[in-house]
Motif scaffolding. Structure first.
Motif: not given
Length: 72
Positions: A37-57
């Protein structure tokens, strides 16, 4: 997914750099298989700029559950 009945398949996760979710972050999208009943995904990432980021599933659905996509 909340309230699903024995879901199967996978969920696709995508990270966006704008609050309208129209500009995906390169390399930050992938699918995670549903297990117990659970799904996840991950990856390494370093933001190139400050700010707010948004996820969509997004889930395509299966024989017991309708598909859905979360809001931005």
């Amino acid at each position: 997914m909340v309230g699903g009945y024995n879901p199967s398949g996978s969920v696709t996760f995508t990270l966006y750099s704008d609050n309208a979710c129209t500009v995906p972050v390169p390399g930050m999208s992938g699918s995670g298989a549903i297990a117990a009943g659970v799904a996840s995904w991950s990856a390494s990432w370093t933001p190139t700029a400050t700010g707010t980021y948004y996820w969509v599933a997004s889930y395509g659905g299966d024989a017991n559950n309708n598909g859905f996509t979360t809001s931005c």
